[in-house]
Scaffold this motif. Structure first.
Motif, mmCIF file in Angstrom:
data_model
loop_
_atom_site.group_PDB
_atom_site.id
_atom_site.type_symbol
_atom_site.label_atom_id
_atom_site.label_comp_id
_atom_site.label_asym_id
_atom_site.label_seq_id
_atom_site.Cartn_x
_atom_site.Cartn_y
_atom_site.Cartn_z
ATOM 1 N N LEU A 1 0.844 -1.570 -0.107
ATOM 2 C CA LEU A 1 -0.094 0.057 -0.331
ATOM 3 C C LEU A 1 1.209 1.603 0.012
ATOM 4 O O LEU A 1 1.711 1.300 0.840
ATOM 5 N N LEU A 2 0.853 2.776 -0.421
ATOM 6 C CA LEU A 2 1.298 3.809 -1.008
ATOM 7 C C LEU A 2 0.979 4.321 -0.961
ATOM 8 O O LEU A 2 -0.543 4.375 -1.312
ATOM 9 N N ASP A 3 0.793 5.522 0.107
ATOM 10 C CA ASP A 3 0.398 7.026 0.515
ATOM 11 C C ASP A 3 0.434 8.099 -1.059
ATOM 12 O O ASP A 3 1.332 7.254 -2.136
ATOM 13 N N PRO A 4 -0.221 9.235 -1.437
ATOM 14 C CA PRO A 4 0.578 9.285 -2.500
ATOM 15 C C PRO A 4 1.975 9.972 -3.086
ATOM 16 O O PRO A 4 2.203 10.160 -3.779
ATOM 17 N N ALA A 5 2.452 10.031 -1.756
ATOM 18 C CA ALA A 5 4.018 10.417 -1.244
ATOM 19 C C ALA A 5 4.817 9.642 -2.214
ATOM 20 O O ALA A 5 5.658 9.563 -2.857
ATOM 21 N N ALA A 6 4.640 8.429 -1.990
ATOM 22 C CA ALA A 6 5.125 7.105 -2.066
ATOM 23 C C ALA A 6 5.103 6.935 -3.089
ATOM 24 O O ALA A 6 5.220 6.423 -4.061
ATOM 25 N N ALA A 7 3.479 7.437 -4.300
ATOM 26 C CA ALA A 7 2.952 6.926 -5.178
ATOM 27 C C ALA A 7 3.174 7.404 -6.497
ATOM 28 O O ALA A 7 3.819 7.193 -7.423
ATOM 29 N N SER A 8 3.914 8.670 -5.942
ATOM 30 C CA SER A 8 4.121 10.021 -7.132
ATOM 31 C C SER A 8 5.694 9.717 -6.964
ATOM 32 O O SER A 8 6.017 9.486 -8.040
ATOM 33 N N ALA A 9 6.126 9.084 -6.183
ATOM 34 C CA ALA A 9 7.951 8.481 -6.185
ATOM 35 C C ALA A 9 7.722 7.316 -7.065
ATOM 36 O O ALA A 9 8.934 7.618 -7.783
ATOM 37 N N ARG A 10 7.239 6.008 -7.057
ATOM 38 C CA ARG A 10 7.126 4.980 -7.773
ATOM 39 C C ARG A 10 6.619 5.194 -8.752
ATOM 40 O O ARG A 10 6.778 5.215 -10.153
ATOM 41 N N LEU A 11 5.838 6.111 -9.667
ATOM 42 C CA LEU A 11 5.808 6.828 -10.442
ATOM 43 C C LEU A 11 6.207 7.625 -11.412
ATOM 44 O O LEU A 11 5.965 7.134 -12.595
ATOM 45 N N GLY A 12 6.781 8.384 -10.727
ATOM 46 C CA GLY A 12 8.129 9.104 -10.819
ATOM 47 C C GLY A 12 7.149 10.227 -11.575
ATOM 48 O O GLY A 12 7.235 11.048 -12.577
ATOM 49 N N GLU A 13 6.158 10.355 -11.279
ATOM 50 C CA GLU A 13 5.705 12.209 -11.551
ATOM 51 C C GLU A 13 4.141 12.199 -10.140
ATOM 52 O O GLU A 13 3.938 11.433 -10.288
ATOM 53 N N VAL A 14 3.758 13.597 -10.334
ATOM 54 C CA VAL A 14 3.425 13.743 -9.026
ATOM 55 C C VAL A 14 2.008 12.828 -9.472
ATOM 56 O O VAL A 14 0.935 13.274 -9.899
ATOM 57 N N THR A 15 1.226 12.771 -7.962
ATOM 58 C CA THR A 15 -0.129 12.180 -7.545
ATOM 59 C C THR A 15 -0.971 12.338 -7.238
ATOM 60 O O THR A 15 -0.101 12.041 -5.474
ATOM 61 N N ASP A 16 -1.872 12.950 -7.054
ATOM 62 C CA ASP A 16 -2.728 12.748 -5.468
ATOM 63 C C ASP A 16 -3.332 11.342 -5.088
ATOM 64 O O ASP A 16 -3.962 11.890 -3.893
ATOM 65 N N ARG A 17 -3.192 10.247 -5.420
ATOM 66 C CA ARG A 17 -3.842 9.124 -5.391
ATOM 67 C C ARG A 17 -3.016 8.688 -4.577
ATOM 68 O O ARG A 17 -1.887 8.478 -4.733
ATOM 69 N N ALA A 18 -3.510 7.744 -3.744
ATOM 70 C CA ALA A 18 -3.018 6.328 -2.806
ATOM 71 C C ALA A 18 -3.211 5.320 -4.209
ATOM 72 O O ALA A 18 -3.551 5.181 -5.038
ATOM 73 N N GLY A 19 -2.035 4.726 -3.949
ATOM 74 C CA GLY A 19 -1.147 3.779 -5.168
ATOM 75 C C GLY A 19 -1.842 2.432 -4.222
ATOM 76 O O GLY A 19 -1.468 1.594 -2.581
ATOM 77 N N LEU A 20 -1.820 1.360 -5.197
ATOM 78 C CA LEU A 20 -1.343 -0.184 -4.792
ATOM 79 C C LEU A 20 0.465 -1.100 -5.183
ATOM 80 O O LEU A 20 -0.125 -1.207 -6.207
#
Ligand SMILES: C[S@@+](CC[C@H](N)C(=O)[O-])C[C@H]1O[C@@H](n2cnc3c(N)ncnc32)[C@H](O)[C@@H]1O
Length: 468
Positions: free
Chosen positions: A353-372
């Protein structure tokens, strides 16, 4: 206790022993000879399978897999020509692969077969695990769960039973009357059962379930063992009839692969070419179904996902990349992700489970969404899969399908043909052959572009999806 908790101690002569039950997995007088004497001879093998096209052996207590290997070894040497062996075994506490490997190393003559089994040793997830053994013309369904539940779920009919729970005095659960009744209910006429114990409770239980029971001379230091037989004459199940699979996309190809592993050669029909529909896309994602209901369907899908990853990983040229980030499309999604990630649906490390900051880092661009994050999920080249599984030439386009005596009449490019079983794997085209099919096609579209560098983009899903 969950399947997998199998605390093992080792005896001085190198045998595994369960500290849970206080009993050894096999006796001191050479486990392999014991397996052969008690279970193979006890079930009158190889004589009982003479002339059979298909034979089913079920076991209560999989343990190290030694009995199954002894059986496969006999099947390899003395199985009926062209026959298929179906194996079913039950285990509530699967031992770690390393322990089984250590135990089985005592029999170098079994090493090649043991290697095939150990290479597919399942994780400790509860459920049914299919182990394909095409080299042996066999497949093993291993139920990792309590014996009672396993017998209530298994739909097979055994021709022979290896009853190999620990000693009844130490493990009465495995020998309850209800278990022995379920054994009889899941038996083919004339089925045989064998066990190392002659305990009165077991003899009476088997007799009450309908078996004729007799004592036979035991192996090694054991004086006696039991053999039991149900009335009736064992015979092959009627032919399933030839099988047709219509559609040579991923679904049709996967069905044919599975049938082949079970010894059934299915005739493929394809209107155009393998992968002519959506399975011809240059990439697709293999990700888990995220079912927050956490019920049986969710468990089945979770197990299927893990098996699919294993199978695809073995196909050269199929895997493009590993790791998919799923982004929450709604707040509800975020809650769903959290619930699934906190559950025991998947083994540890399958989902993060990733919070938006971790999801952004994982994605390589800024997102305000949580991620899995799904580190094992795949970006797959379906063409690599089709090349491996769609080698047989296909027999062309089927125009219509009609029920007839003995199956279904398919009308197509040549003379109509009748098949006992027809599998429709035609995607959204299903209604062409089955106008009343209860499906609702959903329009989809993919676009592809040349990526500036092979590392980006990384695979992600958010309702739509992106695959490298
Ligand atoms: C004697 S060992 C089996 C040895 C095995 N056949 C072999 O070839 O190595 C008994 C097995 O039954 C399993 N078992 C015991 N009670 C069980 C139960 N209630 N349901 C399912 N499995 C059980 C144990 O975990 C153990 O692996």
């Amino acid at each position: 206790m969950s399947p997998g908790d199998a605390p093992i101690e080792w005896t001085e002569d190198g045998r595994p022993r369960s500290s849970l039950y206080g009993d050894a997995y096999f006796g001191a007088d050479d486990g392999l000879s014991e397996s052969r004497a008690v279970f193979l001879e006890g079930c009158d093998l190889p004589a009982a399978w003479a002339g059979r096209r298909s034979f089913t052996v079920a076991e209560l207590g999989f343990g190290t897999g030694l009995n199954i290997l002894a059986l496969l070894d006999l099947w390899r040497r003395e199985g009926p020509p062209g026959g298929r062996l179906h194996l079913f075994s039950v285990e509530a506490h699967l031992m770690p692969r390393e322990d089984a490997e250590r135990a089985l190393a005592a029999w170098p003559e079994l090493a090649p077969l043991a290697a095939l089994l150990l290479a597919q040793w399942p994780g400790k997830r509860r459920g049914f695990h299919r182990i394909d053994l095409p080299e042996s013309r066999a497949s093993l369904d291993l139920a990792l769960m309590e014996v009672g539940e396993a017998l209530s779920l298994w739909e097979g009919r055994a021709d022979a039973w290896f009853l190999d729970g620990f000693a009844p005095a130490l493990n009465p659960d495995m020998w309850r009357d209800e278990v022995l009744q379920a054994v009889a209910a899941r038996s083919a006429p004339g089925a045989r059962a064998a066990t190392f114990t002659v305990a009165g409770q077991v003899r009476r239980g088997l007799a009450a379930a309908g078996f004729e029971v007799r004592r036979a001379p035991g192996h090694g230091r054991k004086r006696e063992r039991l053999e039991a037989i149900l009335p009736g004459q064992g015979r092959d199940p009627g032919p399933a009839g030839p099988v047709a699979v219509i559609g040579a996309g991923i679904a049709g190809a996967a069905v044919r692969r599975t049938l082949l592993a079970l010894g059934v050669e299915a005739v493929p029909f394809e209107a155009e070419a393998p992968g002519a529909g959506a399975s011809g896309n240059p990439a697709g994602l293999v990700t888990p179904r995220l079912d927050a209901g956490l019920g049986p369907v969710a468990r089945l899908a979770a197990q299927a996902y893990l098996r699919a990853l294993d199978i695809y990983a073995g196909l050269p040229g199929a895997v493009i990349s590993r790791g998919v980030l799923q982004l929450a499309a709604t707040d509800r999604d975020a809650g769903r992700f959290a619930r699934i990630a906190a559950s025991d649906l998947f083994p540890e490390g399958t989902l993060r489970l990733l919070d938006p900051a971790a999801a952004s880092a994982r994605l390589g661009e800024v997102t305000d969404r949580a991620g899995l994050d799904q580190p094992g999920a795949l970006s797959l080249d379906p063409r690599g899969v089709l090349e491996a599984w769609c080698r047989a030439p296909s027999a062309g386009r089927i125009e219509s399908l009609a029920p007839t005596d003995g199956g279904w009449r398919l009308s197509g490019p040549s003379e109509p043909q009748v098949f006992g079983t027809v599998i429709l794997a035609t995607g959204a085209d299903l209604r062409h052959l089955w106008p009343a099919a209860p499906i609702l096609p959903v329009r989809g579209q993919v676009s592809w572009v040349a990526a500036p560098d092979p590392e980006t983009p990384r695979a992600a899903g958010w309702g739509g999806y992106l695959a490298p």
